[in-house]
Design an enzyme around this catalytic site. Structure first.
Site, PDB file in Angstrom:
ATOM      1  N   ASP A 152     -25.671 -70.396   8.372  1.00 51.01           N
ATOM      2  CA  ASP A 152     -24.459 -70.303   9.197  1.00 51.01           C
ATOM      3  C   ASP A 152     -24.562 -71.308  10.349  1.00 51.01           C
ATOM      4  O   ASP A 152     -24.822 -70.937  11.494  1.00 51.01           O
ATOM      5  CB  ASP A 152     -24.338 -68.862   9.730  1.00 51.01           C
ATOM      6  CG  ASP A 152     -23.005 -68.606  10.410  1.00 51.01           C
ATOM      7  OD1 ASP A 152     -22.099 -69.452  10.263  1.00 51.01           O
ATOM      8  OD2 ASP A 152     -22.891 -67.561  11.087  1.00 51.01           O
TER       9      ASP A 152
ATOM     10  N   HIS B  66     -19.364 -70.142  10.289  1.00 52.72           N
ATOM     11  CA  HIS B  66     -18.254 -69.202  10.114  1.00 52.72           C
ATOM     12  C   HIS B  66     -17.186 -69.353  11.202  1.00 52.72           C
ATOM     13  O   HIS B  66     -16.157 -68.715  11.149  1.00 52.72           O
ATOM     14  CB  HIS B  66     -18.771 -67.753  10.013  1.00 52.72           C
ATOM     15  CG  HIS B  66     -19.091 -67.080  11.313  1.00 52.72           C
ATOM     16  ND1 HIS B  66     -20.369 -66.997  11.822  1.00 52.72           N
ATOM     17  CD2 HIS B  66     -18.288 -66.448  12.196  1.00 52.72           C
ATOM     18  CE1 HIS B  66     -20.329 -66.327  12.961  1.00 52.72           C
ATOM     19  NE2 HIS B  66     -19.081 -65.987  13.215  1.00 52.72           N
TER      20      HIS B  66
ATOM     21  N   SER C 184     -20.061 -65.792  18.796  1.00 55.27           N
ATOM     22  CA  SER C 184     -20.514 -66.569  17.634  1.00 55.27           C
ATOM     23  C   SER C 184     -20.463 -68.068  17.896  1.00 55.27           C
ATOM     24  O   SER C 184     -19.576 -68.553  18.585  1.00 55.27           O
ATOM     25  CB  SER C 184     -19.631 -66.270  16.431  1.00 55.27           C
ATOM     26  OG  SER C 184     -20.020 -65.063  15.875  1.00 55.27           O
TER      27      SER C 184
HETATM   28  C1  4AZ Z   1     -19.190 -61.353  15.594  1.00 53.47           C
HETATM   29  O1  4AZ Z   1     -18.388 -60.602  15.061  1.00 53.47           O
HETATM   30  C2  4AZ Z   1     -20.535 -60.814  15.968  1.00 53.47           C
HETATM   31  N1  4AZ Z   1     -24.321 -58.092  17.709  1.00 53.47           N
HETATM   32  C3  4AZ Z   1     -21.442 -61.645  16.606  1.00 53.47           C
HETATM   33  C4  4AZ Z   1     -22.687 -61.151  16.973  1.00 53.47           C
HETATM   34  C5  4AZ Z   1     -23.018 -59.865  16.691  1.00 53.47           C
HETATM   35  C6  4AZ Z   1     -22.123 -59.020  16.051  1.00 53.47           C
HETATM   36  C7  4AZ Z   1     -20.879 -59.519  15.684  1.00 53.47           C
HETATM   37  C8  4AZ Z   1     -24.374 -59.354  17.090  1.00 53.47           C
HETATM   38  O2  4AZ Z   1     -18.928 -62.540  15.836  1.00 53.47           O
END
Ligand code: 4AZ
Length: 607
Positions: free
Chosen positions: A453, A405, A549
């Site tokens: 992902d 993503h 992420s």
């Molecule tokens: C994000 O929006 C995201 N708490 C990544 C990890 C988590 C929540 C959101 C985990 O990239």
């Protein structure tokens, strides 16, 4: 010592389960003895993990065990190497087909490819060299006292009873053509009265269990001083086996007494009785991967557990290493096997070369702590135009692992990979960046469910160079087995994502989290067991968040080797204990990754 305690605890914790199901007395006994309180039925072995059994793991399942040096691990199975893939260095061995091979590895590789011809002896073949095993004084062909004629000895000899175990018995039966090995090492044999009196010597034999012929095992001559019994065996035949409900069904079709499963010894012959264990019996050592190994393999200088736990904390203590004995009659091929193993190419990953010690301070990416130089040499930032929205993990060569993503194949020219970055505002020294050559997104990535992902980024080679080399980066190892780590293990997340109060973060942050079991209870219908992994803390105070992420969730094995266990993927909000962070389970994608980056780049064992 520690383990005995664990085993007991496990037995006790499962006792209520087995009392209800298995200690139920038969109808007629009920009348006489209405209460069963003191007997523990052995028909149920509480050390066995039944769900795991359905996977039919054997000695060839490289998610559970290491392959032999003449095999390689492909898609979870050990398959035969081609002889030229063996290390060159070694001494000639002779095979029963009369051919000499330059190395033991080559002979075993040939044998693996075409079973039939077996190992005969170390050294070139000689005209009169013959090895023979036979069974004497039994009621049937499949049983008796084991008599052996070694290649370089004229006379036949019996094997001493002490130190003779199912391990050697399986090899002897296999050698005699009983494919499923031995049923037992005890039997009723009709010794001639004077057998003991006339024999002044017997042979000690030591096998590892993988041998296809007793000639591969190590023989030593012993003088009989006091009353010495000789080793016997009952080989496994369908009619010899009693099929009761007290038996464990091996993957190879053999049945063994239930109580012999998870005892550390390979009773099945294909090791299937030792690969799905929640605990081990007295003489076994439980690897973190759920495998029981003989206790004597602990701290013997050779890693047997895939996570390295049998050789961790040994303090250089090699107590159990088998010493060469002066009266050895045959070459020690076990030592040769270990030597071959040491010659196999080794991957360099997951080991920091900086002076920084492992971060142990328990601090809070949400709730994180700033990283110092060299602490996360696999962490990279994925820059799109001039923004850092995602992290990534360096896995070697020119390759970065990230979340699907995070990237689009059409935006290749807009990405840059920044390595050795700590502060994304006040740039620190040592930052190296690379342009991107290719973006590979998992073909089954689902943007709605976040299944699969995962993506790979191939960096461009710097002008005039042949390698991507980034001076201060070290790749994290890619896990090849889902059994390397387990729930409650403590691992580390890192990234430049948002902080607790959604505050922007400038310096790379890290925090300790533990792997969470049973995550469907937090995310019913949204959590996919094989593809995802949850991690967090009791109170949710440490968590990945927006911007983290694509970055790493790394775990260290027993020898402090770092693996990228997860890729930050999603989660409902950040820092909430009822909603742990969800990560892409990298071990599930080992084959996908190796298909794209090339097996040698990430295969630690037996490429
Ligand atoms: C994000 O929006 C995201 N708490 C990544 C990890 C988590 C929540 C959101 C985990 O990239």
């Amino acid at each position: 010592m520690k383990l005995a305690h664990v085993t007991l605890l496990l037995l006790c914790s499962h006792l209520s389960f087995c009392t209800i199901r298995d200690l139920k007395p038969k109808e007629e006994e009920k009348i006489k003895k209405p209460e069963v309180t003191s007997t523990l039925d052995t028909s149920q072995n509480d050390l066995v993990d039944k769900k795991c059994l359905t996977k039919n793991y054997t000695h060839l399942s490289c998610k559970k065990v290491f392959c032999q040096p003449w095999q390689k691990c492909i898609e979870g199975t050990c398959i035969c190497k081609l002889p030229y893939q063996c290390p060159r260095n070694g001494t000639t061995v002779c095979s029963t087909n009369g051919k000499s091979y330059p190395t033991y590895c080559q002979q075993k590789s040939f044998e693996c490819l075409r079973p039939g011809a077996k190992f005969l002896n170390r050294g070139a073949c000689t005209a009169n060299g013959r090895f023979n095993v036979s069974l004497k004084y039994g009621n049937r062909d499949s049983e008796g006292i084991v008599e052996v004629k070694l290649v370089n000895q004229d006379k036949k000899m019996f094997i001493c009873d002490n130190r003779w175990s199912i391990t050697q018995a399986n090899v002897a039966c296999l050698d005699l053509g009983f494919q499923q090995g031995a049923l037992d090492i005890k039997g009723r044999f009709h010794f001639p009265e004077d057998l003991h009196l006339n024999s002044t010597e017997c042979l000690h034999v030591h096998c590892r269990g993988f041998e296809s012929s007793l000639s591969e095992c190590t023989f030593t001559k012993k003088i009989i001083r006091s009353y010495q019994r000789f080793a016997g065996v009952v080989c496994y035949t369908q009619d010899a086996a009693t099929s009761t409900n007290d038996s464990f069904q091996c993957v190879n079709g053999k049945r063994i007494p239930q109580k012999r499963a998870c005892n550390g010894f390979n009773d099945c012959g294909d090791q299937s009785d030792e690969l799905c264990c929640t605990g081990c019996q007295r003489n076994g050592f439980l690897c973190r991967s759920g495998v029981c190994i003989p206790r004597e393999y602990v701290c013997n200088g050779e890693v047997d557990c895939i996570a390295g736990d049998d050789e961790a904390n040994c303090n250089g203590d090699k107590r159990h290493e088998i010493k060469e004995e002066p009266e050895t009659l045959t070459a020690n091929m076990d030592t040769e096997r270990k030597r071959i193993k040491s010659l196999l190419p080794k991957l360099s990953c997951g080991v920091k070369n900086s002076v920084h010690s492992v971060p142990v301070r328990r601090k809070r990416v949400v709730g994180g702590k700033p990283a110092e130089k060299g602490e996360f040499p696999w962490q990279v930032a994925v820059r799109e135009d001039d923004k850092i929205n995602c992290g990534g993990v360096y896995i070697g060569g020119c390759w970065i692992l990230t979340a699907a993503h995070c990237v689009r194949a059409s935006k290749v020219h807009r990405y840059q990979i920044w390595t050795s970055l700590l502060d994304r505002v006040k740039y620190n020294r040592g930052i190296v960046f690379r342009y991107v050559n290719k973006v590979i997104i998992h073909e089954n990535y689902n943007g709605a469910t976040y299944q699969n992902d995962i993506a790979l980024i191939e960096m461009k080679l710097p002008a005039g160079r042949k390698e991507c080399e980034m001076p201060n980066s070290i790749p994290a190892c890619v896990p090849w087995s889902p059994y390397l780590f387990k729930p409650n293990d403590t691992c580390i997340i890192s990234g430049w994502g948002r902080d607790k109060d959604n505050e922007k973060v400038y310096v790379l942050q890290w925090g300790q989290v533990h792997l969470i079991n049973n995550c469907s209870k937090f995310y019913p219908d949204r959590y996919f067991e094989n593809e995802m992994e949850c991690a967090g803390t009791e109170d949710g105070s440490i968590d990945a968040c927006k911007g983290d992420s694509g970055g790493p969730l790394v775990c260290q094995d027993a020898n402090n080797v770092t693996y990228v266990w997860g890729v930050v993927s999603w989660g409902e909000q950040c820092g909430k204990s009822e909603f742990p962070g969800v990560y892409t389970k990298v071990a599930n994608y080992f084959d996908w990754i190796s298909y794209h980056v090339g097996r040698p780049l990430i295969s630690q064992y037996n490429i």
